[in-house]
Write a protein that holds these residues in place. Structure first.
Motif, PDB file in Angstrom:
ATOM      1  N   ARG A  50       8.028   5.634  -1.495  1.00  0.00           N
ATOM      2  CA  ARG A  50       6.882   4.889  -0.968  1.00  0.00           C
ATOM      3  C   ARG A  50       6.229   4.038  -2.055  1.00  0.00           C
ATOM      4  O   ARG A  50       5.822   2.889  -1.815  1.00  0.00           O
ATOM      5  CB  ARG A  50       5.857   5.848  -0.384  1.00  0.00           C
TER       6      ARG A  50
ATOM      7  N   ALA B 290       5.573   0.037  -2.002  1.00  0.00           N
ATOM      8  CA  ALA B 290       4.182  -0.413  -1.945  1.00  0.00           C
ATOM      9  C   ALA B 290       3.867  -1.482  -2.966  1.00  0.00           C
ATOM     10  O   ALA B 290       3.020  -2.355  -2.718  1.00  0.00           O
ATOM     11  CB  ALA B 290       3.246   0.779  -2.145  1.00  0.00           C
ATOM     12  N   GLU B 291       4.526  -1.449  -4.106  1.00  0.00           N
ATOM     13  CA  GLU B 291       4.193  -2.391  -5.181  1.00  0.00           C
ATOM     14  C   GLU B 291       4.341  -3.848  -4.774  1.00  0.00           C
ATOM     15  O   GLU B 291       3.628  -4.709  -5.276  1.00  0.00           O
ATOM     16  CB  GLU B 291       5.078  -2.111  -6.395  1.00  0.00           C
TER      17      GLU B 291
ATOM     18  N   LYS C 205       4.295  -4.872  -1.441  1.00  0.00           N
ATOM     19  CA  LYS C 205       3.860  -5.089  -0.065  1.00  0.00           C
ATOM     20  C   LYS C 205       2.375  -4.857   0.164  1.00  0.00           C
ATOM     21  O   LYS C 205       1.854  -5.219   1.214  1.00  0.00           O
ATOM     22  CB  LYS C 205       4.658  -4.183   0.886  1.00  0.00           C
ATOM     23  N   GLN C 206       1.667  -4.254  -0.796  1.00  0.00           N
ATOM     24  CA  GLN C 206       0.292  -3.824  -0.564  1.00  0.00           C
ATOM     25  C   GLN C 206      -0.717  -4.720  -1.291  1.00  0.00           C
ATOM     26  O   GLN C 206      -0.628  -4.922  -2.489  1.00  0.00           O
ATOM     27  CB  GLN C 206       0.102  -2.380  -1.027  1.00  0.00           C
ATOM     28  N   SER C 207      -1.684  -5.228  -0.547  1.00  0.00           N
ATOM     29  CA  SER C 207      -2.809  -5.954  -1.150  1.00  0.00           C
ATOM     30  C   SER C 207      -3.895  -4.946  -1.531  1.00  0.00           C
ATOM     31  O   SER C 207      -4.095  -3.945  -0.839  1.00  0.00           O
ATOM     32  CB  SER C 207      -3.382  -6.981  -0.179  1.00  0.00           C
ATOM     33  N   TYR C 208      -4.605  -5.224  -2.619  1.00  0.00           N
ATOM     34  CA  TYR C 208      -5.676  -4.319  -3.048  1.00  0.00           C
ATOM     35  C   TYR C 208      -6.519  -5.006  -4.110  1.00  0.00           C
ATOM     36  O   TYR C 208      -6.157  -6.054  -4.661  1.00  0.00           O
ATOM     37  CB  TYR C 208      -5.106  -3.018  -3.617  1.00  0.00           C
TER      38      TYR C 208
ATOM     39  N   GLN D 143      -2.861  -9.881  -3.848  1.00  0.00           N
ATOM     40  CA  GLN D 143      -2.712 -10.248  -2.446  1.00  0.00           C
ATOM     41  C   GLN D 143      -1.244 -10.481  -2.133  1.00  0.00           C
ATOM     42  O   GLN D 143      -0.552 -11.217  -2.844  1.00  0.00           O
ATOM     43  CB  GLN D 143      -3.497 -11.518  -2.119  1.00  0.00           C
TER      44      GLN D 143
ATOM     45  N   ASP E   7      -3.043   6.946   1.060  1.00  0.00           N
ATOM     46  CA  ASP E   7      -2.963   5.892   2.065  1.00  0.00           C
ATOM     47  C   ASP E   7      -1.923   4.833   1.697  1.00  0.00           C
ATOM     48  O   ASP E   7      -1.086   4.464   2.522  1.00  0.00           O
ATOM     49  CB  ASP E   7      -4.336   5.251   2.244  1.00  0.00           C
ATOM     50  N   THR E   8      -1.957   4.353   0.457  1.00  0.00           N
ATOM     51  CA  THR E   8      -1.096   3.225   0.067  1.00  0.00           C
ATOM     52  C   THR E   8       0.108   3.632  -0.778  1.00  0.00           C
ATOM     53  O   THR E   8       1.049   2.845  -0.931  1.00  0.00           O
ATOM     54  CB  THR E   8      -1.899   2.201  -0.745  1.00  0.00           C
TER      55      THR E   8
ATOM     56  N   LEU F  63       0.068   3.815  -3.926  1.00  0.00           N
ATOM     57  CA  LEU F  63      -0.058   3.183  -5.241  1.00  0.00           C
ATOM     58  C   LEU F  63      -0.691   4.159  -6.232  1.00  0.00           C
ATOM     59  O   LEU F  63      -1.476   5.033  -5.847  1.00  0.00           O
ATOM     60  CB  LEU F  63      -0.910   1.915  -5.140  1.00  0.00           C
TER      61      LEU F  63
ATOM     62  N   THR G  36      -8.477  -1.592  -0.364  1.00  0.00           N
ATOM     63  CA  THR G  36      -7.480  -2.474   0.238  1.00  0.00           C
ATOM     64  C   THR G  36      -8.131  -3.669   0.917  1.00  0.00           C
ATOM     65  O   THR G  36      -7.431  -4.533   1.451  1.00  0.00           O
ATOM     66  CB  THR G  36      -6.622  -1.700   1.259  1.00  0.00           C
TER      67      THR G  36
END
Length: 313
Positions: free
Chosen positions: A29, A33-34, A36-39, A59, A154-155, A157, A181
């Motif tokens: 995961r 996530a690295e 695909k995930q905005s934060y 983003q 959740d993410t 990360l 996020t």
């Protein structure tokens, strides 16, 4: 987010039950996530007893990853990247990012890494007010450090990481104090002090006039190049190696009769070992720099030989 070196608490964790399947799932995961995930968030970074604080925004939109990093202590320092390529930076961060972009082939691959590290789920934690799962990434030999990762539930990360040596001494800490996020897109815009930079993109070069007779298991040649010496008119040969997490560089500089002594030093997780070796063309100073134990760096330095075929172990 770039995964900073994230390392394991060796002592007490070794006696705890290993939940390998769950740990490998979390590592998978994290790898996804690295990209695909905005934060956004703020974090502290500790190295060699000194602390610094930073703000970061990432983003991900239509497969495009835009990042902005600010150093919040001392002189303002900033860098903006798009898909990993530096767009602008202040002088304080430009050199660091250029060096980081020299590394090829270091994308997280849990399946490959499982040959050199053991993954364990070691419990629950809470970081920056968010529930997290704690993982241990235990090295299978003495040639690399371990990791402790606290991944956001959740993410997936990393909210916190520790790097420790084989004696359990802290080498490096990375820890979010705020993480969200919900990103403010306006914060991705560079300030006026962020100077536009141009970095030519090139493919990794795997050919060199140098080779290593010995490498720790799992380490492979990532890139090879030549660059001017900062201290002389000589051309320095450069090789970079990695195992998917750990990495180091090797520099070879002809001495031309210069009297230079062997040296070794360590600052936080980074070691530097210099050894004089003899070749058919004269003595050469070999310097190994990276996040590996001193003994490993010394053995690599003494193993360098002229010739293109790399050791594969």
């Amino acid at each position: 987010m770039r995964v900073l070196p994230l390392y394991v608490v060796i002592g007490g964790w070794l006696s705890m039950p290993a939940l390998a399947a769950d740990a490998e799932s979390w590592m998978g995961r994290l790898a996804m996530a690295e990209q695909k995930q905005s934060y956004e968030g703020t974090f502290v970074y500790e190295r060699n007893g000194s602390f610094s604080s930073h703000a970061v925004w990432q983003q991900v939109e239509a497969g495009r990853v835009q990042e902005r990093l600010l150093q919040l202590d001392g002189a303002p320092a900033e860098v903006v990247l798009v898909d990993g390529q530096m767009q602008c930076a202040t002088d304080e961060l430009a050199a660091q990012v250029r060096e980081a972009q020299a590394w090829h082939g270091q994308r997280l691959d849990p399946k490959a890494l499982s040959e050199w590290y053991e993954f364990r789920q070691i419990g629950d934690s809470r970081v920056a007010g968010r529930p997290a799962v704690a993982l241990a990434v235990v090295p299978r030999d003495q040639h690399r450090y371990g990791f402790e990762l606290h991944l956001d539930r959740d993410t997936a990360l990393p909210l916190k990481s520790l790097m420790l040596n084989e004696k359990g001494q802290l080498l490096e800490r990375f820890q979010f104090t705020h993480f969200s996020t919900d990103i403010d897109k306006q914060q991705l815009t560079a300030s006026s002090g962020c100077k536009t930079v141009s970095i030519s993109k090139r493919e990794a070069n795997l050919s060199s006039g140098w080779r290593s007779d010995w490498l720790p298991a799992g380490f492979k040649l990532l890139d090879a190049n030549q660059r001017p010496s900062p201290a002389s008119s000589e051309t320095v040969s450069w090789l970079s190696y990695g195992d998917g997490l750990a990495k180091f560089s090797v520099f070879m500089e002809p001495l031309r009769g210069a009297l230079v002594e062997d040296a070794r030093s360590q600052m936080g997780p980074t070691v530097a070992v210099s050894k004089r070796i003899s070749t058919a063309d004269g003595d050469v100073m070999v310097t190994v720099v990276g996040e590996i134990p001193l003994g490993t760096a010394e053995r690599v330095a003494l193993s360098m030989r002229t010739g293109a075929e790399q050791a594969q172990r």
